[in-house]
Write a protein that holds these residues in place. Structure first.
Motif, PDB file in Angstrom:
ATOM      1  N   SER A   1      47.129  53.141  27.201  1.00  0.00           N
ATOM      2  CA  SER A   1      47.752  53.157  28.531  1.00  0.00           C
ATOM      3  C   SER A   1      48.624  54.407  28.630  1.00  0.00           C
ATOM      4  O   SER A   1      49.281  54.767  27.646  1.00  0.00           O
ATOM      5  N   PRO A   2      48.653  55.127  29.749  1.00  0.00           N
ATOM      6  CA  PRO A   2      47.871  54.829  30.958  1.00  0.00           C
ATOM      7  C   PRO A   2      46.410  55.282  30.850  1.00  0.00           C
ATOM      8  O   PRO A   2      46.129  56.284  30.170  1.00  0.00           O
ATOM      9  N   VAL A   3      45.566  54.514  31.506  1.00  0.00           N
ATOM     10  CA  VAL A   3      44.148  54.864  31.646  1.00  0.00           C
ATOM     11  C   VAL A   3      43.949  55.241  33.110  1.00  0.00           C
ATOM     12  O   VAL A   3      44.394  54.535  34.005  1.00  0.00           O
ATOM     13  N   ILE A   4      43.326  56.405  33.354  1.00  0.00           N
ATOM     14  CA  ILE A   4      43.066  56.810  34.752  1.00  0.00           C
ATOM     15  C   ILE A   4      41.588  57.124  34.907  1.00  0.00           C
ATOM     16  O   ILE A   4      40.875  57.312  33.909  1.00  0.00           O
ATOM     17  N   ALA A   5      41.117  57.138  36.148  1.00  0.00           N
ATOM     18  CA  ALA A   5      39.711  57.467  36.413  1.00  0.00           C
ATOM     19  C   ALA A   5      39.657  58.607  37.418  1.00  0.00           C
ATOM     20  O   ALA A   5      40.474  58.687  38.338  1.00  0.00           O
ATOM     21  N   LEU A   6      38.699  59.513  37.213  1.00  0.00           N
ATOM     22  CA  LEU A   6      38.368  60.568  38.182  1.00  0.00           C
ATOM     23  C   LEU A   6      36.948  60.259  38.645  1.00  0.00           C
ATOM     24  O   LEU A   6      36.032  60.193  37.824  1.00  0.00           O
ATOM     25  N   THR A   7      36.790  60.017  39.969  1.00  0.00           N
ATOM     26  CA  THR A   7      35.440  59.665  40.429  1.00  0.00           C
ATOM     27  C   THR A   7      34.910  60.690  41.427  1.00  0.00           C
ATOM     28  O   THR A   7      35.673  61.369  42.120  1.00  0.00           O
TER      29      THR A   7
ATOM     30  N   ASN B   1      50.174  67.719  42.949  1.00  0.00           N
ATOM     31  CA  ASN B   1      51.209  67.516  41.926  1.00  0.00           C
ATOM     32  C   ASN B   1      51.097  66.143  41.270  1.00  0.00           C
ATOM     33  O   ASN B   1      51.159  66.026  40.050  1.00  0.00           O
ATOM     34  N   LEU B   2      50.879  65.128  42.073  1.00  0.00           N
ATOM     35  CA  LEU B   2      50.781  63.760  41.516  1.00  0.00           C
ATOM     36  C   LEU B   2      49.570  63.661  40.579  1.00  0.00           C
ATOM     37  O   LEU B   2      49.650  63.144  39.471  1.00  0.00           O
ATOM     38  N   SER B   3      48.446  64.237  41.003  1.00  0.00           N
ATOM     39  CA  SER B   3      47.223  64.167  40.182  1.00  0.00           C
ATOM     40  C   SER B   3      47.420  64.910  38.871  1.00  0.00           C
ATOM     41  O   SER B   3      47.050  64.420  37.799  1.00  0.00           O
ATOM     42  N   PHE B   4      48.043  66.091  38.949  1.00  0.00           N
ATOM     43  CA  PHE B   4      48.303  66.882  37.741  1.00  0.00           C
ATOM     44  C   PHE B   4      49.183  66.075  36.790  1.00  0.00           C
ATOM     45  O   PHE B   4      48.915  65.973  35.594  1.00  0.00           O
ATOM     46  N   ASP B   5      50.205  65.444  37.355  1.00  0.00           N
ATOM     47  CA  ASP B   5      51.177  64.701  36.547  1.00  0.00           C
ATOM     48  C   ASP B   5      50.529  63.510  35.843  1.00  0.00           C
ATOM     49  O   ASP B   5      50.690  63.310  34.638  1.00  0.00           O
ATOM     50  N   ILE B   6      49.709  62.735  36.584  1.00  0.00           N
ATOM     51  CA  ILE B   6      49.110  61.561  35.915  1.00  0.00           C
ATOM     52  C   ILE B   6      48.007  61.979  34.944  1.00  0.00           C
ATOM     53  O   ILE B   6      47.775  61.330  33.942  1.00  0.00           O
ATOM     54  N   ALA B   7      47.370  63.144  35.214  1.00  0.00           N
ATOM     55  CA  ALA B   7      46.342  63.620  34.274  1.00  0.00           C
ATOM     56  C   ALA B   7      47.001  64.054  32.972  1.00  0.00           C
ATOM     57  O   ALA B   7      46.508  63.778  31.874  1.00  0.00           O
ATOM     58  N   ARG B   8      48.157  64.684  33.093  1.00  0.00           N
ATOM     59  CA  ARG B   8      48.895  65.177  31.924  1.00  0.00           C
ATOM     60  C   ARG B   8      49.318  64.012  31.014  1.00  0.00           C
ATOM     61  O   ARG B   8      49.317  64.108  29.802  1.00  0.00           O
ATOM     62  N   LYS B   9      49.673  62.873  31.637  1.00  0.00           N
ATOM     63  CA  LYS B   9      50.205  61.728  30.887  1.00  0.00           C
ATOM     64  C   LYS B   9      49.117  60.739  30.454  1.00  0.00           C
ATOM     65  O   LYS B   9      49.401  59.819  29.669  1.00  0.00           O
ATOM     66  N   ALA B  10      47.905  60.930  30.946  1.00  0.00           N
ATOM     67  CA  ALA B  10      46.856  59.926  30.671  1.00  0.00           C
ATOM     68  C   ALA B  10      46.531  59.875  29.178  1.00  0.00           C
ATOM     69  O   ALA B  10      46.471  60.905  28.506  1.00  0.00           O
ATOM     70  N   ARG B  11      46.306  58.687  28.658  1.00  0.00           N
ATOM     71  CA  ARG B  11      45.841  58.513  27.268  1.00  0.00           C
ATOM     72  C   ARG B  11      44.321  58.444  27.250  1.00  0.00           C
ATOM     73  O   ARG B  11      43.687  58.800  26.295  1.00  0.00           O
TER      74      ARG B  11
ATOM     75  N   GLU C   1      41.952  47.402  37.256  1.00  0.00           N
ATOM     76  CA  GLU C   1      43.318  47.694  37.720  1.00  0.00           C
ATOM     77  C   GLU C   1      44.121  46.392  37.784  1.00  0.00           C
ATOM     78  O   GLU C   1      45.230  46.299  37.271  1.00  0.00           O
ATOM     79  N   LYS C   2      43.530  45.356  38.344  1.00  0.00           N
ATOM     80  CA  LYS C   2      44.244  44.068  38.504  1.00  0.00           C
ATOM     81  C   LYS C   2      44.651  43.509  37.137  1.00  0.00           C
ATOM     82  O   LYS C   2      45.748  42.972  36.959  1.00  0.00           O
ATOM     83  N   LYS C   3      43.791  43.705  36.131  1.00  0.00           N
ATOM     84  CA  LYS C   3      44.077  43.160  34.790  1.00  0.00           C
ATOM     85  C   LYS C   3      44.946  44.120  33.972  1.00  0.00           C
ATOM     86  O   LYS C   3      45.205  43.890  32.796  1.00  0.00           O
ATOM     87  N   GLY C   4      45.344  45.245  34.563  1.00  0.00           N
ATOM     88  CA  GLY C   4      46.258  46.161  33.875  1.00  0.00           C
ATOM     89  C   GLY C   4      45.606  47.142  32.928  1.00  0.00           C
ATOM     90  O   GLY C   4      46.283  47.819  32.140  1.00  0.00           O
ATOM     91  N   PHE C   5      44.254  47.255  32.985  1.00  0.00           N
ATOM     92  CA  PHE C   5      43.560  48.191  32.087  1.00  0.00           C
ATOM     93  C   PHE C   5      43.342  49.567  32.715  1.00  0.00           C
ATOM     94  O   PHE C   5      42.848  50.475  32.062  1.00  0.00           O
ATOM     95  N   LEU C   6      43.663  49.692  34.036  1.00  0.00           N
ATOM     96  CA  LEU C   6      43.450  50.981  34.721  1.00  0.00           C
ATOM     97  C   LEU C   6      44.651  51.204  35.628  1.00  0.00           C
ATOM     98  O   LEU C   6      44.994  50.335  36.426  1.00  0.00           O
TER      99      LEU C   6
END
Ligand code: APR
Length: 256
Positions: free
Chosen positions: A25-31, A179-189, A99-104
């Protein structure tokens, strides 16, 4: 999919990807457009893609829209019909459940079709905007596509032809989205990349930023892309609907 005896390579890789996601965590998706193909919306660069019918230089740049909005609305109308008829497919709904189960934690989508939200996802960043609203480039009035759909050429009360709130080639990505996308991409595991050819910048810098900050990259696509050799850790080859649903099943099985 399971075959007699030893599970095949794809099944093993889906299990491997599920084990990584379940403990990260955090897990993010780029679609990209590929996730919506099974909902009936063609992608752009595939064999029957939109750009094989409409030259993006004539239909998808801000200059094209400013010089010939009537012609560009011929393509936009066709896209609107496809989006209107489209329903979320199992890939969209599986991401909504993750997302609902907290995995994304976040989805950054290049798509403008609203199918992630329709599929139950709440944390969706629309990198290229959304086609459900229109704006006037003269007086800044905004309308919903719903209220303007009946007009062959959606027009503002000030008389100017309206532009959908999507990012055309030649336009910048809104600062706060960038900025938000860059920030969450930087922190993604973990970065899940689903259905994109990663040909378009700056969206295609998101995998580079995540990978440079030690995120594990899991790519889902029907075919390899430049990402696959360069920065993908686990490549899941096949249709997004089957694979993302399979991933969800395996993640739930881990009992995390
Ligand atoms: N499952 C998984 N992947 C798929 C599927 C599917 N069912 N169908 C197609 N794909 C893959 C293709 O192999 C391709 O790699 O999806 C990708 C779609 O790539 P593009 O058509 O280039 O779409 P995208 O990457 O989203 O384009 C980015 O370009 O034209 C602009 O603004 C537009 O947002 C778009 C951007």
């Amino acid at each position: 999919m399971m075959t007699e005896g030893k599970p095949d390579l794809l099944t093993q890789r889906i299990k491997q990807a599920a084990e990584v996601i379940a403990v990260s965590s955090p897990v993010i998706a780029l679609t990209g457009a590929g996730i919506s193909v099974e909902s009936g919306i063609p992608d752009f660069r595939g064999k029957n893609g939109l750009w094989s019918k409409y030259d993006p230089a004539r239909y998808a740049t801000i200059d094209a829209f400013l010089s010939d909005p009537v012609e560009v609305w011929n393509m936009l109308r066709e896209m609107d019909e496809l989006v209107l008829a489209a329903k979320p497919n199992p890939a969209h709904t599986a991401l909504g459940i993750l997302e609902k189960k907290g995995f994304l934690q976040h989805i950054i989508t290049q798509n403008i079709d609203n199918l992630h939200q329709a599929g139950g996802s709440l944390n969706v960043i629309e990198y290229h905007g959304n086609c459900s609203t229109l704006s006037c480039l003269s007086c800044n009035r905004r309308y919903s596509m719903e209220e303007k759909r009946h007009e062959y050429l959606p027009t503002c009360e000030c008389g100017r032809i309206l532009k959908p709130d999507i990012v055309f080639f030649g336009e910048g990505i809104p600062e706060e989205v960038l900025n938000l996308s860059f920030d969450i991409a930087r922190k993604a595991r973990v970065l899940l990349i689903i259905g994109t050819s990663a040909q378009v910048s700056p969206a295609n810098t998101i995998p580079v930023v995540a990978s440079k900050n030690n995120a594990r990259v899991i790519e889902i696509n029907k075919e390899k892309t430049w990402l696959t050799e360069q920065l993908t850790d686990i490549f899941l080859e096949g249709g997004a609907g089957d694979i993302v649903s399979g991933l969800l099943k395996e993640i739930i099985k881990t009992g995390a």
